[in-house]
Structures are given as structure tokens and as C-alpha cells.
Design an enzyme around this catalytic site. Sequence first.
Site, PDB file in Angstrom:
ATOM      1  N   ARG A  86       0.857  -1.191   0.000  1.00 16.14           N
ATOM      2  CA  ARG A  86       0.000   0.000   0.000  1.00 16.14           C
ATOM      3  C   ARG A  86       0.888   1.234   0.000  1.00 16.14           C
ATOM      4  O   ARG A  86       1.950   1.258   0.648  1.00 16.14           O
ATOM      5  CB  ARG A  86      -0.905   0.044   1.246  1.00 16.14           C
ATOM      6  CG  ARG A  86      -2.100  -0.899   1.226  1.00 16.14           C
ATOM      7  CD  ARG A  86      -3.131  -0.550   0.147  1.00 16.14           C
ATOM      8  NE  ARG A  86      -4.322  -1.382   0.202  1.00 16.14           N
ATOM      9  CZ  ARG A  86      -4.478  -2.553  -0.441  1.00 16.14           C
ATOM     10  NH1 ARG A  86      -3.516  -3.022  -1.213  1.00 16.14           N
ATOM     11  NH2 ARG A  86      -5.611  -3.229  -0.324  1.00 16.14           N
ATOM     12  N   GLU A 126      -4.660   7.124  -4.923  1.00 17.39           N
ATOM     13  CA  GLU A 126      -4.914   6.386  -6.170  1.00 17.39           C
ATOM     14  C   GLU A 126      -6.258   6.811  -6.746  1.00 17.39           C
ATOM     15  O   GLU A 126      -7.219   6.927  -5.975  1.00 17.39           O
ATOM     16  CB  GLU A 126      -4.900   4.881  -5.901  1.00 17.39           C
ATOM     17  CG  GLU A 126      -3.525   4.400  -5.462  1.00 17.39           C
ATOM     18  CD  GLU A 126      -3.446   2.882  -5.260  1.00 17.39           C
ATOM     19  OE1 GLU A 126      -4.446   2.180  -5.481  1.00 17.39           O
ATOM     20  OE2 GLU A 126      -2.359   2.418  -4.873  1.00 17.39           O
ATOM     21  N   HIS A 162      -1.620  -0.228  -9.477  1.00 21.30           N
ATOM     22  CA  HIS A 162      -2.177  -1.175  -8.497  1.00 21.30           C
ATOM     23  C   HIS A 162      -2.684  -2.442  -9.193  1.00 21.30           C
ATOM     24  O   HIS A 162      -3.874  -2.765  -9.139  1.00 21.30           O
ATOM     25  CB  HIS A 162      -3.298  -0.505  -7.691  1.00 21.30           C
ATOM     26  CG  HIS A 162      -3.565  -1.190  -6.373  1.00 21.30           C
ATOM     27  ND1 HIS A 162      -3.950  -0.535  -5.228  1.00 21.30           N
ATOM     28  CD2 HIS A 162      -3.504  -2.505  -6.012  1.00 21.30           C
ATOM     29  CE1 HIS A 162      -4.128  -1.384  -4.236  1.00 21.30           C
ATOM     30  NE2 HIS A 162      -3.858  -2.606  -4.692  1.00 21.30           N
TER      31      HIS A 162
HETATM   32  C1  DGY Z   1      -5.877  -6.371  -2.232  1.00 16.20           C
HETATM   33  O1  DGY Z   1      -6.700  -7.268  -2.470  1.00 16.20           O
HETATM   34  O2  DGY Z   1      -5.862  -5.773  -1.163  1.00 16.20           O
HETATM   35  C2  DGY Z   1      -4.906  -6.044  -3.289  1.00 16.20           C
HETATM   36  O3  DGY Z   1      -4.284  -4.830  -3.065  1.00 16.20           O
HETATM   37  C3  DGY Z   1      -5.580  -6.050  -4.650  1.00 16.20           C
HETATM   38  O4  DGY Z   1      -4.602  -6.015  -5.623  1.00 16.20           O
END
Ligand code: DGY
Length: 322
Positions: free
Chosen positions: A236, A265, A284
Site C-alpha cells: 500500500r 490512487e 495497483h
Molecule cells: C488487495 O486485495 O488488497 C490487493 O491490493 C488487490 O490487488
Amino acid sequence: MRKKVLVTHQVPGERIHELAQHCEMNVWMGPGLLPASTLAEELVGCQGLLCLLTDRIDRTLLDSMPDLEFVSSMSVGVDHIDVAALTERGIAVGHTPGILVDTTADAAFALMLSAARRIVEADRYVRRGNWRAENAWSPEFFTGKDVSGATLGIVGLGAIGRAMASRAAGFGMRVLGWNRSPREVPGIESVSLDELLVASDFVSVHVALTGDTVNLLDADKISLMKTGAVLVNTARGGIVDEQALAQALGSGALYAAGIDVFAQEPVAMDNPLLALPNVVVAPHIGSATTLTRTQMADIAADNALAAIVGDPMPYCVNPEVQ
Ligand code: DGY
């Protein structure tokens, strides 16, 4: 009476059709992502919500949703959801762990290799017509950094971090690992976070974003990193200080970075990381394969279905409320 469930995006897979047979389902058909104001309107009177990581589920929203009984997110991460607020209200939260482990580790490894070997920069070079006789193969031409035999530091030894380590073993890498609650994993040397940052040629981030990990890699931690190291983040954005990272990359303290996730994002075009040629970026896409996204949707639908029929969700973040 059939429960009302809002699904905030069309999702792949078969299980969503089964879910539709057990509830009154309203699927947001777009275009694009469901705006927050529309989420608040559409969710009124619903008992269930199947959402994406782009939907913010906070106290303000919950205060106007007295009927809500469950939330099922098509994601493993739940930092977009105020889980404490939902738990207080006895609302179960489902997520999709496990299924995206290998896909995300593949993406992290791909970013690591691309950043180290300047693959994206080289691609742009060729497409822009710069690969000409006067600028062709030469001893220093597009030289990068070796991955094989280097030291990889893994920040967070959950399933994705460990999957990263098993890929690294195939590249003959020495693997260091740090986890908030110390964890012994065969093939990974357990060290402190500072030791990991000092000793690693490559650092890959695999912790969840929580109150404890916001800005975990801040300017001070980034300054500990080995000169010429590469940072990869598929976890993240909020875990790494982007300004400090850009500064370290721009000054040459760090060699490169591979970044799939951003604090904001979609990323703002004036984010300093985007101006740097030694940063490989992606929007992402860590879990983005057709199979994995289908399996994530199936698990999200299964979690929702369980909640509808009164069973415990198979993958619940706050099982104490079930
Ligand atoms: C999640 O599922 O948290 C991932 O970041 C998706 O790519």
C-alpha cells in the site's frame, strides 16, 4: 423477505450469479467506479454490501446505514474499511486472503527485475527511435543491477512476503526478513527492520497498511537503505513516504524503485515519483490476472452468501461478531 445487497462494480466469476439467486441484488453498472455520494445513496436500506478496495467505508457512511448487516470486500487489504466501526456495530467484514498470494509475489518480482534491469526505460528508448547505429550495443549500454546473488530484504513475512522469498531462492539470493511479530521462516534470516534496510540490495514491502505501518518507511528509514538499493512496493502506498523516496531516488542514494501502489490512487500526475526515469510504476495491478481476480470475486460472493444465509463468512476479518 430477501435481503438487499449492493454490489459496487460488475465482478467476474460464477459465484456472483449464485449470490443473485439468494438476495435482491443491485449492481452498479458504471461507467467507472461508484462515486462516494452515489454509494451513500444506493446503500440506504441494504443489508449487504459487496465492495472493492476503491470504496471507502467509514463511520460517516455507517451512521446513515442502520440496516447494514455485512460488508464483503473483493480484496485482501481492508484499509479502505473502518473495521473497528463495523465491529462496534456487529457488522461482519469479509475479505479475500490467500488466493492472490502468488500473483502478487509474481508482480513484485517483475517490478524488481524491471527496475534493476531498466526494462521500461529500455522499452521507451527503442520505441522512441533512439536505438540507432551511433547509440547501439556498447559495454556500458543500458547496464543495470544484478538480481541474481544479491540480498533481498522482505518487509512483512506474511504469505506474500514468504512467496517472494521462495522466488528469490531460485535467483540464488540471500533473503533477510522482518516482521512486526518476529517470525522464523526457513530460508529467511530474521533481522530487525534497520538491519534489513542497511544490508539489502533490494527491499520489497509486504505489510498491510494499518495504524502501525503508516509511513513505516519514512525519510529516516529510507536514509538507512544501502546506497544503490532498489525499493519495491506492491502493498500500500501509505507505508512508504513518497516524497522521501523520490528525494533518495533523485539524488542517486537509491538506484531505482518499482511501485504498484500510491498513497493517493489514481496517482496525481505531479507525484514526484512519476518524473523519475528510474522508477517503474504500475496502477495497483499486483493481483491483476484473470484467474486471480475471478477467484477473488468468487470468495467475495461466498462471504456475502454465507452472511445472507446466516453462516459464518469463510474469510472474515472480525470473526468475533459472527
Ligand atoms: C488487495 O486485495 O488488497 C490487493 O491490493 C488487490 O490487488
